[in-house]
Motif scaffolding. Structure first.
Motif, PDB file in Angstrom:
ATOM      1  N   GLY A 342      49.576  28.035  43.483  1.00 28.84           N
ATOM      2  CA  GLY A 342      49.666  29.233  44.317  1.00 28.84           C
ATOM      3  C   GLY A 342      48.785  30.338  43.772  1.00 28.84           C
ATOM      4  N   GLY A 343      48.728  30.437  42.444  1.00 31.50           N
ATOM      5  CA  GLY A 343      47.846  31.410  41.821  1.00 31.50           C
ATOM      6  C   GLY A 343      46.381  31.124  42.122  1.00 31.50           C
ATOM      7  N   PHE A 344      46.006  29.836  42.084  1.00 26.44           N
ATOM      8  CA  PHE A 344      44.624  29.449  42.422  1.00 26.44           C
ATOM      9  C   PHE A 344      44.281  29.862  43.849  1.00 26.44           C
ATOM     10  CE2 PHE A 344      44.937  25.749  39.250  1.00 26.44           C
ATOM     11  CZ  PHE A 344      44.296  26.467  38.261  1.00 26.44           C
ATOM     12  N   THR A 345      45.198  29.555  44.774  1.00 29.85           N
ATOM     13  CA  THR A 345      44.935  29.850  46.185  1.00 29.85           C
ATOM     14  C   THR A 345      44.863  31.351  46.422  1.00 29.85           C
ATOM     15  OG1 THR A 345      46.131  27.825  46.782  1.00 29.85           O
ATOM     16  CG2 THR A 345      45.669  29.385  48.549  1.00 29.85           C
ATOM     17  N   SER A 346      45.764  32.099  45.786  1.00 31.40           N
ATOM     18  CA  SER A 346      45.733  33.559  45.922  1.00 31.40           C
ATOM     19  C   SER A 346      44.443  34.129  45.368  1.00 31.40           C
ATOM     20  CB  SER A 346      46.925  34.185  45.189  1.00 31.40           C
ATOM     21  OG  SER A 346      48.111  33.970  45.899  1.00 31.40           O
ATOM     22  N   MET A 347      43.996  33.587  44.234  1.00 27.78           N
ATOM     23  CA  MET A 347      42.752  34.058  43.640  1.00 27.78           C
ATOM     24  C   MET A 347      41.573  33.770  44.567  1.00 27.78           C
ATOM     25  SD  MET A 347      40.941  32.942  40.065  1.00 27.78           S
ATOM     26  CE  MET A 347      40.891  31.244  40.610  1.00 27.78           C
ATOM     27  N   ALA A 348      41.540  32.558  45.150  1.00 28.98           N
ATOM     28  CA  ALA A 348      40.459  32.204  46.073  1.00 28.98           C
ATOM     29  C   ALA A 348      40.468  33.137  47.281  1.00 28.98           C
ATOM     30  CB  ALA A 348      40.596  30.750  46.511  1.00 28.98           C
ATOM     31  N   SER A 349      41.672  33.448  47.796  1.00 32.55           N
ATOM     32  CA  SER A 349      41.781  34.354  48.944  1.00 32.55           C
ATOM     33  C   SER A 349      41.342  35.768  48.570  1.00 32.55           C
ATOM     34  CB  SER A 349      43.220  34.375  49.460  1.00 32.55           C
ATOM     35  OG  SER A 349      43.619  33.096  49.892  1.00 32.55           O
ATOM     36  N   PHE A 350      41.755  36.210  47.381  1.00 30.81           N
ATOM     37  CA  PHE A 350      41.395  37.560  46.934  1.00 30.81           C
ATOM     38  C   PHE A 350      39.882  37.688  46.760  1.00 30.81           C
ATOM     39  CE2 PHE A 350      40.884  40.793  43.517  1.00 30.81           C
ATOM     40  CZ  PHE A 350      41.408  41.875  44.209  1.00 30.81           C
ATOM     41  N   THR A 351      39.260  36.665  46.175  1.00 35.90           N
ATOM     42  CA  THR A 351      37.813  36.712  45.999  1.00 35.90           C
ATOM     43  C   THR A 351      37.096  36.596  47.340  1.00 35.90           C
ATOM     44  OG1 THR A 351      37.752  34.313  45.544  1.00 35.90           O
ATOM     45  CG2 THR A 351      37.891  35.803  43.653  1.00 35.90           C
ATOM     46  N   ALA A 352      37.754  35.977  48.339  1.00 35.76           N
ATOM     47  CA  ALA A 352      37.169  35.908  49.688  1.00 35.76           C
ATOM     48  C   ALA A 352      37.226  37.261  50.382  1.00 35.76           C
ATOM     49  CB  ALA A 352      37.899  34.869  50.536  1.00 35.76           C
ATOM     50  N   ILE A 353      38.095  38.146  49.907  1.00 35.04           N
ATOM     51  CA  ILE A 353      38.141  39.513  50.434  1.00 35.04           C
ATOM     52  C   ILE A 353      37.042  40.360  49.772  1.00 35.04           C
ATOM     53  CG2 ILE A 353      39.548  41.607  50.619  1.00 35.04           C
ATOM     54  CD1 ILE A 353      42.027  39.730  50.442  1.00 35.04           C
ATOM     55  N   ILE A 354      36.808  40.120  48.469  1.00 30.44           N
ATOM     56  CA  ILE A 354      35.833  40.910  47.710  1.00 30.44           C
ATOM     57  C   ILE A 354      34.407  40.388  47.886  1.00 30.44           C
ATOM     58  CG2 ILE A 354      35.106  41.567  45.375  1.00 30.44           C
ATOM     59  CD1 ILE A 354      38.024  41.436  44.550  1.00 30.44           C
ATOM     60  N   GLY A 355      34.233  39.064  47.757  1.00 31.63           N
ATOM     61  CA  GLY A 355      32.905  38.463  47.678  1.00 31.63           C
ATOM     62  C   GLY A 355      31.985  38.732  48.857  1.00 31.63           C
ATOM     63  N   PRO A 356      32.407  38.443  50.103  1.00 30.67           N
ATOM     64  CA  PRO A 356      31.486  38.626  51.235  1.00 30.67           C
ATOM     65  C   PRO A 356      30.948  40.037  51.399  1.00 30.67           C
ATOM     66  CG  PRO A 356      33.300  37.194  51.864  1.00 30.67           C
ATOM     67  CD  PRO A 356      33.628  37.728  50.506  1.00 30.67           C
ATOM     68  N   PRO A 357      31.795  41.092  51.406  1.00 32.39           N
ATOM     69  CA  PRO A 357      31.207  42.434  51.541  1.00 32.39           C
ATOM     70  C   PRO A 357      30.310  42.815  50.368  1.00 32.39           C
ATOM     71  CG  PRO A 357      33.578  42.574  51.136  1.00 32.39           C
ATOM     72  CD  PRO A 357      33.275  41.155  51.407  1.00 32.39           C
TER      73      PRO A 357
END
Length: 405
Positions: A342-357
């Motif tokens: 769950g931590g891995f998935t949350s981290m991937a989601s969080f970086t998907a919020i930061i990374g693209p912009p």
């Protein structure tokens, strides 16, 4: 455990169908948004970005809850519930009447998309120390294959209407749910289960809990930097190749198909040879080194053929992720594997919020008038810097830990 191989096949098929379903809707999403808003393709792109953000934010919040539930009730019921909900969501999107309903559907998908959390925990349950990294590689292989198959199917079905691919994705997911309902065994033994705790069933609580293990803190940050860096390719590929090489949609699609094929080969086959020979620690360093080199090569590529050639170098970086994941999985006990995933998935989601912009802004700045000069590969170079930093962090974390095979 005699059921391991059939279970692994099911998990692979589940992940493949999940990613294929997501890939199916990519080609038709702009057309569907335009039909709902009556706007231009530029306006549709803005809505599309917000839809991705909505999905990523909700998945970031919900992944630890799904992971905690799977640690309490077992992987099977949580995984089947996620699949059923995902299938219903695709059907919901197929008949969504307005853009607001489309947002609601993406939010629901963010909740159900956390099936990757449970699938990762399932793999951890049925893997041995020797094959854990190789089995985790199936996740990357499913991503690569799904993003080859999905857009092709979506493009073909889109000719019959913008909503038809959603129906196909929903049908695929429901069929997979039915298959799992009758075939999939439970992987988490009763003695390895733990009570559900709301204090730990949130992104912050999950990280606080798993960060009790000092090595995981540095490795998590290292992996997060890699995930953010990856958006230099994932979010910028089309813009970069159009700006620098004047590629059209067909060439972009072919190139992404090549990326998917090479990545699937690395994750699904090559790591089963490389990681046992190099060991998990050296595999991390070698993989991150390939990633860093790939970003630099992309940044300074002078012609189209180079982008295809350098794709091999970049995709070899896929060795690092499964090795890192296996090392961290080996640190936490059996009854916390769901929480870790769950931590891995949350981290991937969080970086998907930061990374693209972040990467899109860097690209936009260095392709417009600015005092620093014109450099379309700036986002790629930033990706190399971030990945280089992850090598340093991984080295600091692992130097005091015994080398594992």
């Amino acid at each position: 455990m005699p059921q391991r191989q059939p279970a692994l096949k099911f998990i692979f098929i589940t992940l493949l169908i999940d990613v294929t379903g997501f890939g199916i809707i990519i080609p038709v999403m702009p057309k569907l948004i335009q039909s709902m808003t009556g706007g231009t393709i530029s306006e549709a792109a803005k809505y599309g970005g917000l839809l991705i953000a909505a999905y990523a934010i909700v998945q970031f919040l919900c992944a630890p809850i799904v992971g905690g539930l799977s640690d309490r009730f077992g992987r099977r019921p949580v995984l089947l519930a996620s699949l059923f909900g995902f299938g219903c969501d695709y059907m919901f999107l197929a008949f969504a009447p307005t853009i607001g309903w489309l947002f609601l559907g993406r939010i629901i998908a963010g909740v159900m998309g956390a099936s990757f959390t449970t699938a990762g925990a399932y793999i951890a349950d049925i893997s041995t120390k020797e094959n854990r990294a190789q089995n985790f590689g199936m996740i990357g292989a499913a991503f690569g294959l799904g993003f080859i198959i999905g857009p092709i199917i979506g493009g073909l079905l889109g000719g019959f209407g913008a909503r038809v691919p959603f129906m196909a994705a929903g049908a695929l997911t429901i069929l997979n749910w039915l298959y799992g309902f009758f075939i999939l065994p439970e992987s988490l033994k009763p003695e390895n289960r733990r009570q559900f705790d709301w204090r730990r069933a949130n992104p912050v609580g999950t990280l606080i809990s798993i960060f009790r293990y000092p090595v995981i803190v540095e490795l998590f940050i290292a992996l997060a930097l890699v995930y953010i860096a990856a958006h230099a390719v994932q979010s910028n590929w089309a813009y970069y190749t159009i700006e620098k090489f004047q590629w059209d949609e067909s060439m972009i699609g072919i190139s992404l198909g090549v990326v998917g094929i090479v990545f699937a080969v690395v994750q699904g086959w090559l790591i089963r040879i490389i990681i046992p020979r190099l060991g998990q620690h050296r595999s991390v360093y070698v993989g991150l080194g390939f990633y860093t080199a790939g970003f630099v090569l992309f940044a300074f590529a002078a012609s189209s053929w180079m982008m295809f050639a350098f794709t091999v170098v970049y995709c070899l970086g896929g060795i690092a992720g499964p090795a890192l994941q296996a090392i961290m999985s080996g640190i936490v006990p059996a009854n916390e594997q769901g929480e870790l995933q769950g931590g891995f998935t949350s981290m991937a989601s969080f970086t998907a919020i930061i990374g693209p912009p972040m990467m899109n802004t860097i690209f936009a700045y260095f392709t417009a008038k600015n005092p620093l000069g014109y450099f379309p590969g700036a986002a790629m170079l930033l990706g190399a810097i971030l990945t280089g930093a992850s090598i340093v962090l991984a080295r600091l974390a692992l130097r005091a830990r015994p080398t594992q095979a």
